[in-house]
Design a protein around this motif. Structure first.
Motif, PDB file in Angstrom:
ATOM      1  N   THR A 165     -77.939   2.854  -0.457  1.00 50.27           N
ATOM      2  CA  THR A 165     -78.489   1.502  -0.602  1.00 50.27           C
ATOM      3  C   THR A 165     -78.119   0.919  -1.958  1.00 50.27           C
ATOM      4  N   ALA A 166     -78.215   1.745  -3.009  1.00 50.88           N
ATOM      5  CA  ALA A 166     -77.881   1.277  -4.346  1.00 50.88           C
ATOM      6  C   ALA A 166     -76.404   0.900  -4.448  1.00 50.88           C
ATOM      7  N   ILE A 167     -75.536   1.740  -3.831  1.00 55.51           N
ATOM      8  CA  ILE A 167     -74.094   1.447  -3.875  1.00 55.51           C
ATOM      9  C   ILE A 167     -73.793   0.120  -3.190  1.00 55.51           C
ATOM     10  N   GLU A 168     -74.375  -0.092  -2.003  1.00 53.00           N
ATOM     11  CA  GLU A 168     -74.085  -1.315  -1.270  1.00 53.00           C
ATOM     12  C   GLU A 168     -74.670  -2.536  -1.965  1.00 53.00           C
ATOM     13  N   ARG A 169     -75.857  -2.379  -2.562  1.00 52.87           N
ATOM     14  CA  ARG A 169     -76.424  -3.489  -3.333  1.00 52.87           C
ATOM     15  C   ARG A 169     -75.555  -3.798  -4.550  1.00 52.87           C
ATOM     16  N   HIS A 170     -75.071  -2.731  -5.185  1.00 60.97           N
ATOM     17  CA  HIS A 170     -74.196  -2.938  -6.337  1.00 60.97           C
ATOM     18  C   HIS A 170     -72.910  -3.647  -5.921  1.00 60.97           C
ATOM     19  N   ARG A 171     -72.343  -3.252  -4.792  1.00 65.04           N
ATOM     20  CA  ARG A 171     -71.126  -3.900  -4.319  1.00 65.04           C
ATOM     21  C   ARG A 171     -71.361  -5.371  -4.000  1.00 65.04           C
ATOM     22  N   ALA A 172     -72.480  -5.652  -3.351  1.00 69.06           N
ATOM     23  CA  ALA A 172     -72.793  -7.048  -3.033  1.00 69.06           C
ATOM     24  C   ALA A 172     -72.982  -7.867  -4.297  1.00 69.06           C
ATOM     25  N   ALA A 173     -73.715  -7.279  -5.274  1.00 68.63           N
ATOM     26  CA  ALA A 173     -73.930  -7.975  -6.538  1.00 68.63           C
ATOM     27  C   ALA A 173     -72.617  -8.158  -7.287  1.00 68.63           C
ATOM     28  N   ALA A 174     -71.760  -7.122  -7.203  1.00 70.30           N
ATOM     29  CA  ALA A 174     -70.470  -7.216  -7.886  1.00 70.30           C
ATOM     30  C   ALA A 174     -69.616  -8.327  -7.279  1.00 70.30           C
ATOM     31  N   LEU A 175     -69.591  -8.436  -5.941  1.00 67.87           N
ATOM     32  CA  LEU A 175     -68.840  -9.502  -5.305  1.00 67.87           C
ATOM     33  C   LEU A 175     -69.406 -10.867  -5.670  1.00 67.87           C
ATOM     34  N   LEU A 176     -70.738 -10.953  -5.750  1.00 62.76           N
ATOM     35  CA  LEU A 176     -71.367 -12.203  -6.169  1.00 62.76           C
ATOM     36  C   LEU A 176     -70.969 -12.538  -7.599  1.00 62.76           C
ATOM     37  N   ASN A 177     -70.907 -11.520  -8.450  1.00 62.24           N
ATOM     38  CA  ASN A 177     -70.491 -11.733  -9.830  1.00 62.24           C
ATOM     39  C   ASN A 177     -69.038 -12.182  -9.899  1.00 62.24           C
ATOM     40  N   VAL A 178     -68.190 -11.581  -9.055  1.00 57.30           N
ATOM     41  CA  VAL A 178     -66.795 -12.014  -8.983  1.00 57.30           C
ATOM     42  C   VAL A 178     -66.720 -13.491  -8.614  1.00 57.30           C
ATOM     43  N   GLN A 179     -67.517 -13.847  -7.608  1.00 59.80           N
ATOM     44  CA  GLN A 179     -67.531 -15.240  -7.174  1.00 59.80           C
ATOM     45  C   GLN A 179     -67.987 -16.158  -8.288  1.00 59.80           C
ATOM     46  N   THR A 180     -69.054 -15.772  -8.988  1.00 61.61           N
ATOM     47  CA  THR A 180     -69.579 -16.607 -10.075  1.00 61.61           C
ATOM     48  C   THR A 180     -68.550 -16.782 -11.184  1.00 61.61           C
ATOM     49  N   GLN A 181     -67.950 -15.671 -11.613  1.00 64.47           N
ATOM     50  CA  GLN A 181     -66.983 -15.735 -12.708  1.00 64.47           C
ATOM     51  C   GLN A 181     -65.755 -16.561 -12.313  1.00 64.47           C
ATOM     52  N   THR A 182     -65.315 -16.399 -11.068  1.00 63.23           N
ATOM     53  CA  THR A 182     -64.135 -17.139 -10.626  1.00 63.23           C
ATOM     54  C   THR A 182     -64.421 -18.636 -10.555  1.00 63.23           C
ATOM     55  N   LEU A 183     -65.561 -18.988  -9.993  1.00 65.00           N
ATOM     56  CA  LEU A 183     -65.912 -20.406  -9.887  1.00 65.00           C
ATOM     57  C   LEU A 183     -66.105 -21.036 -11.258  1.00 65.00           C
ATOM     58  N   GLU A 184     -66.682 -20.283 -12.194  1.00 66.63           N
ATOM     59  CA  GLU A 184     -66.840 -20.795 -13.552  1.00 66.63           C
ATOM     60  C   GLU A 184     -65.473 -21.022 -14.197  1.00 66.63           C
ATOM     61  N   ALA A 185     -64.540 -20.099 -13.953  1.00 65.78           N
ATOM     62  CA  ALA A 185     -63.195 -20.260 -14.499  1.00 65.78           C
ATOM     63  C   ALA A 185     -62.503 -21.482 -13.907  1.00 65.78           C
ATOM     64  N   VAL A 186     -62.682 -21.677 -12.601  1.00 71.33           N
ATOM     65  CA  VAL A 186     -62.092 -22.847 -11.948  1.00 71.33           C
ATOM     66  C   VAL A 186     -62.696 -24.132 -12.509  1.00 71.33           C
TER      67      VAL A 186
END
Length: 815
Positions: free
Chosen positions: A188-209
């Motif tokens: 559960t922790a791994i999958e939550r971390h992966r989901a949060a990591a993808l969300l972080n990727v999305q946030t950082q990418t959108l901020e860069a754009v």
């Protein structure tokens, strides 16, 4: 499906020799995973504590270490090891253990194929020391009992939780259930971390754009962020080059540079690897084993030589549905994408499409801000920037500025429509390219005005040479939607020989020189001189005064204008056949202003429309006054004709025919006694609206005369199309008659006779010219030999003289 995919993986890491694979029956799975009714307190406390830490967001490395240490504490005399399954699905990487002296290890199903048995286990399984001797799983020894518990995600195995002990007592059922609970917490922790990591990727990418980061940097960052979420995977982006039907490198930070360069320019189509095929199909393409995949046949050796064995590519699109590019995940082993990989691809393509579209929109806005949409040329803003840089450059070099204005452009718009006008500007832009040098800046300033910046021009003759090239290029007609249109440009030239000039001043000077050129003759060029400023100011003042004079007319005040009349005579008898109405402007301060001074201004500003209507109304009213006074001494079958010049601008107005009908009704002039004179400009553009106007005039009975015939270039082909009754021979040909240059006049008269038209010679100034014209067969004429244009009173006096008209010398006594 997972078992089949894992069994095909190729990564060779770990032990050098693979032991014999044991059958599933040798692993004990006989016990049932049922929670005991009275679990141990310590196990409960550990499960609760780990759950609490995981929910509070404890980092995964710390959570794994805490889990391993807690298990070793609850289960004495044990060694604990936690393994992560990497992105390829066949590599095990140890991420935590309670025996740090031996370090963290890596194993693979390629070298340890029996590990797939543990991955296939849905629940914890126990392995005896004897089985360990054959299995050698996760570095267990043949003196240890092993308990292996899969860390199972929602759709695939994420890792393994392994416990080893040398204690003679085997593991209890409660122990396996305890490990299963911890494995669930970790999953559960791994999958939550992966989901949060993808969300972080999305946030950082959108901020860069949003911050306007360079597209290549955005895509590179996106690849690196996603690679961190799936160890072992290589991310790459290829962008569609629609013009060349291929894919161009976007970002591939971890892919071998030689491979990234090799796929730059990959064609879009079937059999073009994963990415070229995905872009062609518009759907994902998963090559799980490049060595055998037919889509990679042409690139197989190249890919394998760079350790690329699997490639999963997904296209991404614009909101319009257009494919913008592909996002690919590559592996060093043959493998099948998991649900996590598909989520990565989905996230990646979504973000890549946003980044690319945002870049396109930004680029489009920048292009729109600096370039002209119609012609693709730089616009005024861009040009001013270039001009400013040129003026302020530290190492100043001479340059020239050309200001170009397309002659009669409004006529094309009015007669053929704005679509044809747009085509004209586009073709005009294209056909001038051969005249431009590398480094020249050609700009559309507005409408039909263009500018050309010529760096490195040492003397003004070089600029004139470019201008002559432009004019020579435009000597051939442009074909616009089946219409042949001749285009000329008036060019103003400024040669800048020293720094310190302001761009606005240079443009003003070039514009001034252009107007000076236009005033001389259409299609001319002029070099700026300071004296032109004075003339420009005078011209602007004259335009203002002309507007004021027209306003006085509309307000019912006394007009500063007056209509003069020049008789048109029958050359054989001297009888007055009619008059041509000509405008004169008596300025209250400046006195008489010549028509050649203010008529071009009226044409350019559009004031000629109102001015021409006023002249036409005055002339028709005067004809009626002469009729009422019985002063028409002509033969009843040949009544007095009133000729009035009509500008092409007037003729192209939609209100032209209603205005004609209104004046006919107001003044009572007989329609066939009114003759409208126009230049060849009107005939150049045979649009439907022009044809309709000619048809309406013919139906009314109004006559049409073609003025200044022979000086143009397009009228001969139109004489059969339009109801023209009269050709007026230009004064330039009449003036050369005394030098025995009869051929042009003779040709025009022959043409008129063949087409059953009248011919009127303009500018007759001597008896010899009059006699020669009669001899050549010309019936009518006008000029100073007979009379100059005179006010109404003198014209009335001429009518009272009867049929004969005295030469100019005798007219001086007529009042």
């Amino acid at each position: 499906m997972l078992k089949r995919g894992l069994s095909q993986m190729k990564l060779a890491i770990g032990q050098s020799e693979a032991p014999t694979l044991l059958s599933p029956s040798k692993i004990d799975r006989s016990w049932s995973p049922v929670w005991p009714t009275d679990p141990g307190d310590r196990q409960h406390r550990i499960i609760h504590h780990l759950s609490h830490q995981a929910l509070n967001g404890l980092s995964l490395p710390r959570l794994f270490r805490l889990a391993a240490e807690s298990i070793a504490h609850v289960l004495p005399d044990t060694a604990v090891s936690i393994w992560e399954v990497l992105s390829d699905g066949c590599t095990f990487k140890e991420i935590a253990n309670t025996t740090p002296a031996q370090g963290l290890r890596t194993l693979s199903t390629r070298t340890e194929p029996q590990l797939t048995l543990l991955l296939d286990a849905a629940t914890p399984c126990r392995v005896t020391p004897e089985q360990n001797a054959e299995l050698l799983v996760c570095c267990a020894t043949d003196t240890q009992h092993s308990l292996h518990c899969p860390i199972s995600g929602s759709q695939h195995i994420l890792g393994l939780l392994n416990v080893y002990t040398s204690h003679p007592e085997p593991f209890q059922e409660t122990d396996s259930l305890f490990l299963q609970s911890i494995a669930h917490i970790l999953a559960t922790a791994i999958e939550r971390h992966r989901a949060a990591a993808l969300l972080n990727v999305q946030t950082q990418t959108l901020e860069a754009v949003a911050s306007g980061t360079n597209l290549q940097d955005v895509l590179k960052s996106l690849c690196l962020l996603l690679e961190a979420q799936s160890p072992g995977v290589l991310c790459s982006v290829l962008l569609v080059d629609a013009e060349n039907n291929c894919l161009r490198a976007g970002a591939a930070p971890s892919v071998p540079p030689e491979f990234a360069q090799g796929v730059d320019g990959l064609m879009i189509g079937e059999g073009q690897g994963s990415c070229g095929t995905a872009a062609c199909r518009g759907e994902p393409v998963f090559a799980t084993d490049i060595a055998t995949d037919p889509l990679w046949r042409a690139f197989r050796d190249f890919a394998l030589s760079h350790n690329i064995y699997a490639c999963w590519s997904m296209p991404f699109r614009a909101q319009s549905g257009e494919v913008l590019g592909t996002f690919a995940l590559s592996h060093a082993v043959p493998c099948t994408p998991t649900a996590h990989h598909l989520q990565i691809l989905k996230t990646a393509t979504h973000l890549a499409s946003i980044a690319v579209e945002s870049h396109r929109n930004t680029h489009r806005l920048q292009h729109q801000a600096l370039y002209d949409d119609l012609t693709g040329l730089p616009n005024r803003v861009f040009f001013i920037e270039q001009l400013t840089q040129r003026c302020q450059a530290s190492g100043f070099k001479r340059f020239a500025l050309l200001f170009l204005d397309v002659d009669h452009f409004k006529l094309v718009n009015d007669s053929l429509g704005h679509c044809i006008g747009d085509q004209l500007l586009q073709q005009f832009t294209t056909c001038l390219k051969p005249c431009l040098r590398s480094g020249d800046c050609f700009t559309r300033l507005s409408g039909d005005e263009f500018a050309l910046l010529l760096p490195g021009i040492e003397d003004v003759q070089q600029a004139q040479s470019v201008a002559r090239c432009i004019q020579q290029t435009l000597s051939h007609p442009l074909v616009l939607d089946a219409h042949e249109v001749f285009v000329s440009v008036s060019i103003g030239i400024v040669h800048v020989q020293k720094p310190g000039h302001q761009p606005a001043e240079l443009l003003r000077d070039a514009d001034t020189a252009m107007y000076y050129a236009k005033a001389q003759a259409r299609g001319s060029m002029a070099i700026f001189s300071p004296q032109m400023h004075t003339q420009a100011r005078e011209r602007l003042q004259l335009e203002h005064q002309l507007r004021q004079a027209l306003e006085e007319i509309t307000q019912g005040k006394k007009a500063p204008f007056e209509v003069y009349y020049q008789p048109i005579v029958h050359l054989a008898t001297g009888a007055i056949a009619g008059f041509e109405a000509l405008l004169r402007w008596q300025h209250p301060q400046k006195g008489p202003i010549a028509p050649e001074q203010f008529i071009p201004i009226a044409e350019e500003t559009g004031l000629i429309v109102a001015l021409g209507e006023w002249i036409l109304r005055q002339a028709c009213a005067q004809w009626q006054a002469w009729q009422a006074g019985h002063l028409d001494a002509s033969h009843p079958t040949h009544p007095l004709i009133m000729s009035v010049n009509v500008s092409s601008r007037q003729f192209m107005q939609s209100s032209f025919m209603p205005m004609i009908r209104q004046i006919l009704a107001e003044t009572g002039i007989v329609p066939h006694c009114l003759k409208l004179e126009m230049t060849e400009t009107v005939l150049m553009e045979a649009s439907p609206s022009v044809t309709q106007t000619f048809t309406a005039l013919r139906e009314l009975g109004i006559q049409l005369s073609l003025d200044d015939f022979g000086t143009g270039y397009s009228s001969l082909s139109y004489l059969h199309q339009f109801p023209i009754q009269t050709l007026k021979i230009d004064r330039a040909f009449v003036a050369r008659l005394e030098q025995e240059q009869h051929s042009i006049v003779q040709s025009i008269l022959g043409l008129a006779q063949g087409l059953h038209m009248e011919a009127i010679a303009e500018g007759i100034e001597t008896p010899t010219q009059s006699q020669q014209l009669q001899h050549l067969g010309c019936e009518y004429g006008q000029g100073y030999y007979f009379s100059k244009a005179v006010p109404t009173a003198q014209a009335t006096a001429l009518l009272r003289q009867g049929l004969a008209i005295a030469p100019l010398a005798q007219l001086q006594t007529i009042h």
